[in-house]
Design an enzyme around this catalytic site. Structure first.
Site, PDB file in Angstrom:
ATOM      1  N   LYS A  71      81.285  17.511  24.122  1.00 56.65           N
ATOM      2  CA  LYS A  71      81.530  19.033  23.942  1.00 56.65           C
ATOM      3  C   LYS A  71      82.223  19.337  25.532  1.00 56.65           C
ATOM      4  O   LYS A  71      81.790  18.688  26.301  1.00 56.65           O
ATOM      5  CB  LYS A  71      80.153  19.787  23.915  1.00 56.65           C
ATOM      6  CG  LYS A  71      80.426  21.166  24.098  1.00 56.65           C
ATOM      7  CD  LYS A  71      79.357  22.175  23.727  1.00 56.65           C
ATOM      8  CE  LYS A  71      78.265  22.321  24.567  1.00 56.65           C
ATOM      9  NZ  LYS A  71      77.479  23.402  24.101  1.00 56.65           N
TER      10      LYS A  71
HETATM   11  C1  R5P Z   1      75.191  26.008  27.921  1.00 52.98           C
HETATM   12  O1  R5P Z   1      74.245  26.550  28.368  1.00 52.98           O
HETATM   13  C2  R5P Z   1      75.294  25.257  26.794  1.00 52.98           C
HETATM   14  O2  R5P Z   1      75.751  24.145  27.100  1.00 52.98           O
HETATM   15  C3  R5P Z   1      75.885  25.981  25.610  1.00 52.98           C
HETATM   16  O3  R5P Z   1      75.647  25.402  24.423  1.00 52.98           O
HETATM   17  C4  R5P Z   1      77.625  26.235  25.696  1.00 52.98           C
HETATM   18  O4  R5P Z   1      77.939  26.690  26.907  1.00 52.98           O
HETATM   19  C5  R5P Z   1      78.059  26.897  24.629  1.00 52.98           C
HETATM   20  O5  R5P Z   1      77.917  28.222  24.653  1.00 52.98           O
HETATM   21  P1  R5P Z   1      78.775  29.271  24.936  1.00 52.98           P
HETATM   22  O6  R5P Z   1      79.734  29.395  23.558  1.00 52.98           O
HETATM   23  O7  R5P Z   1      78.207  30.411  25.017  1.00 52.98           O
HETATM   24  O8  R5P Z   1      79.575  28.584  26.250  1.00 52.98           O
END
Ligand code: R5P
Length: 282
Positions: free
Chosen positions: A173
């Site tokens: 990711k």
């Molecule tokens: C952060 O705490 C996590 O890894 C989230 O899953 C990631 O940042 C995705 O969430 P967002 O779309 O809110 O950035």
């Protein structure tokens, strides 16, 4: 690839179209009661049927998600830092593989902090987690967390993604950036894009569209869905891009149509959205 691992991956990334819509609700693990995720059950319930998988912590899985769901879980197994603590990168593995299996998860996830003070610790932990997870055929999602001081540019993100893949991560990711193809081209495993802090709905749709065009399998989106005043129309519009090949105009049109049909839920209706001013890690 081992059958179990392949089968779990197929639950997260649809093998028919190689696309994935992951709903991220793991923010509380270092942010505490994040705006509009104060009550995880209320936030998650209306959205669950529209995502391919849910990224969360074991505490939220146990307390706030029905065990009757068929939606696969991507379990965050790292933690140890908080938004008010000394260093966000000082994370360890906090959940055992036995616990992940008990929770019947389809993947485990952890953050790695390339270029930060605790880079070594988090990269070594990623390698160890992959070794432990592969014993049970469980895929590992590596989150390339970006510290405040590091830029979200293709040079840095391709470095972080490649290191994650070299350590054996099965999915990585990361963030969308200019020259994003450079990141996807040099990463031998699927890339999923994090939504990031709340931006206007149409811009989040554009981000999704660009990410897929740039070679990502989809998005792992949180705040841009559940911090929207219209979370269900928003996730359905994002889904139309990820799985329906909609362009941004089509998705935004769908969003506006669904907004007319769906009243915003109470949790979102009562609180006007504030842009999250906290320092962001991921
Ligand atoms: C952060 O705490 C996590 O890894 C989230 O899953 C990631 O940042 C995705 O969430 P967002 O779309 O809110 O950035």
């Amino acid at each position: 690839m081992d059958w179990g691992l392949q089968n779990r991956l197929a639950k997260i990334i649809n093998p028919q179209n190689n696309r994935s819509l992951m709903l991220a609700v793991d923010h509380g693990y270092f942010l505490g009661p994040t705006e509009r995720l104060e009550n995880p059950k209320k936030t998650i319930s209306p959205l669950l049927k529209y995502c391919d998988s849910l990224m969360l912590t074991r505490g939220v899985q146990r307390t706030s998600v029905t065990a009757n769901t068929s939606v696969p879980m991507v379990l965050r197994v790292s933690g140890g830092a908080s938004i008010i603590g000394e260093d966000l990168s000082q994370e360890q593995i906090t959940v055992t593989m036995k616990e992940a299996i008990r929770l019947n998860v389809s993947a485990v996830a952890m953050s790695m902090f390339v270029g930060s003070k605790y880079e070594n610790q988090t990269i070594v932990n990623l390698g160890r987690l992959v070794s432990a997870a592969e014993e049970y055929g469980i895929p590992v999602l590596a989150v390339t967390a970006v510290g405040k001081e590091l830029g979200k540019d293709a040079r840095y993100l391709s470095l972080a993604c490649r290191i994650a893949a070299e350590q054996g991560a099965h999915i990585v990711k990361t963030y969308y950036c200019d020259d994003f193809e450079k990141v996807t081209d040099s990463c031998p495993v699927p890339i999923i894009v994090a939504g990031g802090k709340k931006i206007p709905e149409r811009e989040a749709m554009q981000l999704t569209y660009n990410s897929i065009k740039g070679g990502a399998v989809g998005v792992d989106m949180g705040r841009n869905i559940w911090q929207s005043d219209n979370p269900v129309p928003m996730i359905r519009a994002i889904r139309s891009i990820v799985h329906g090949n909609a362009n941004v105009d089509q998705a935004f049109k769908l969003y506006n149509q669904l907004c007319k049909e769906n009243k915003p839920n109470k949790q979102n209706k009562n609180k006007p959205n504030k842009q999250n001013k906290n320092k962001q890690k991921t």
